[in-house]
Motif scaffolding. Structure first.
Motif: not given
Lengths: 115, 353
Positions: A38-59
């Motif tokens: 379920v964690e396959k393809d999980d990631y964290i994207l840190f953006k310069e505007d100090m927001t992030f998007i992440s995929r954690s256990e597919g969510k």
């Protein structure tokens, strides 16, 4: 009294974080383990505007983040108000090793790769 | 990381004064704000010490910031907010600055820096309070990491100062809204942080209990581990072994032997009522089998379920090694063939280590 000023490299960690980091493996006591299915393809994207998007256990999750230079940790605050602290163990152009300050997984290092 | 730590940390010990000075490193951090500089740092603490360092021989050294907190923090802030004529001068009052280290669970110890800072704007006549912040920065270590935990106090102080400064800048960028300064100088956003968030210290108790009730008597040896808490119920971790037997004269003539096998589930907690004094309150539901043997050696089993309540008091020495004494009353009702209602008391003696 001896007085040292560390090089500005510590400040540059913040700039180095600004990319999409894919979960590659976990490490516990020098032994590597692959992420679960379920964690396959999980990631964290840190953006310069100090927001992030992440995929954690597919969510998918999003929120704000900050980097504490002196503490060498990232604080991520998600949309539900939950705060997670992650110590930066290693960072290079393509490798990020984090240790999350969560009791159950404190012995574990999460290893991310930038693609 | 290790080489950096060795280079950047310097502890100056003065054995004659049993005092250790922690040299605060000056690592700059970036806030994208160049409109302020730190004009002055005033240490308004009544007691200028950071905390204590426990030595192997159980003596304690006091910890201070080398050169004084005012000077050390000003130097630290100046590396990121260097003075310039066009920058607004800001003063910082250090109201609280403490470090602590304690075992907080069965496997971990926690190091904490706790600080309360007030940011003030220097005006022609006096100062105007702009922002107040309380913050604690924690880091967990394995029990074997006591030395590393102590060595990294300095880093957590810097991390805490950076955190407070970042929050001040963030509040400033938002026009200090909402910023109602309460009578204690605290912001509403800090309301969830207790005034003095002491670490919840872990207690290890080894006790023996003598149990006597209307129908039974016996003993129990227990290990009890718990993290101390001044307000909430404490749910201790408990491992026990014990034996009990039916008191002579309480077995009905009809039976030659009675054995009970039961598991209990429920809540058995502690509530701190004073320093070192805990109320012991429990509610358990035992479920099991009562094995009865009559005088003709006929065996029958009886399903057992009940409810057990207990109220007691336990006094624990607050020293690192000390004595524990306790007394508990308990009451039990159950689906037993011979003792549907039971009540008794336990006397407890043990050590805190």
């Amino acid at each position: 009294m001896l007085q040292y000023t560390l090089p500005l490299a510590s400040i540059r960690i913040k700039q180095g974080l600004l990319k999409r980091w894919y979960l590659d493996k976990y490490k516990i006591a020098n032994k590597a383990y692959p992420p679960s299915r379920v964690e396959k393809d999980d990631y964290i994207l840190f953006k310069e505007d100090m927001t992030f998007i992440s995929r954690s256990e597919g969510k998918m999750e999003e929120g704000s983040w900050s980097f504490n230079t002196n503490g060498s940790y990232i604080e991520m605050l998600d949309g539900t108000g939950e705060k997670v602290k992650a110590y930066v163990i290693t960072i290079t152009a393509n490798l990020l090793i984090l240790r999350f300050d969560v009791e159950e997984i404190r012995d574990m290092q999460a290893i991310y790769q930038a693609h | 990381m290790k080489p950096a730590r060795l280079i950047t940390f310097l502890f100056v010990s003065g054995q004659a004064f049993s005092q250790t000075g922690i040299v605060l490193n000056t690592v700059p951090f970036d806030t994208n704000d160049s409109s302020v500089h730190i004009h002055e740092v005033i240490d308004v603490r009544a007691d200028k010490i950071l905390g204590y360092k426990e030595n192997k021989n159980r003596t304690k050294d006091t910890l201070i910031l080398y050169g004084g907190a005012s000077s050390a923090i000003k130097q630290f802030m100046n590396t990121s907010f260097s003075p310039a004529p066009w920058k607004k001068p800001i003063c910082i009052n250090v109201k609280v600055l403490e470090v602590d280290q304690a075992q907080t669970s069965i496997t971990e110890l926690t190091s904490r820096v706790y600080m309360e800072l007030t940011f003030l704007e220097k005006q022609e006549q006096g100062f105007k309070v702009l922002y107040n912040i309380r913050h604690h920065d924690d880091q967990a270590f394995p029990l074997s990491g006591r030395a590393e935990s102590f060595e990294t106090h300095e880093k957590r102080i810097r991390a805490g100062l950076e955190y407070c400064m970042r929050n001040f800048i963030h509040a400033k960028e938002n026009g200090f809204q909402p910023l109602p300064i309460d009578s204690l100088g605290g912001n509403k956003e800090n309301a969830s942080i207790p005034d003095n968030p002491k670490l919840r210290r872990w207690f290890n108790l080894l006790t023996i209990k003598k149990i006597r009730s209307r129908y039974n008597q016996g003993w129990t040896v227990s290990y009890i581990g718990f993290a101390d808490d001044n307000k909430d119920f404490i749910s201790p971790f408990v491992i026990s072994y014990g034996q009990s037997k039916v008191r002579s004269g309480t077995i009905p003539d009809k039976y030659s032997a009675i054995n009970t096998y039961a598991l209990s589930t429920g809540f058995n907690g502690l509530l701190k009522i004073a320093s070192g004094v805990y109320a012991n309150i429990g509610l358990e539901i035992p479920v099991g089998i009562e094995a009865l043997e009559d005088k003709q050696s006929r065996k029958t089993n009886n399903f057992l379920i009940g409810i057990n309540t207990r109220q007691g008091i336990r006094i624990i020495s607050l020293r690192d090694f000390g004595v524990v004494i306790g007394a508990t009353f308990f009451q039990q009702i159950q689906t037993s063939k011979i003792n549907k209602a039971n009540l008794g008391f336990e006397l407890e003696l043990g050590i805190n280590f």
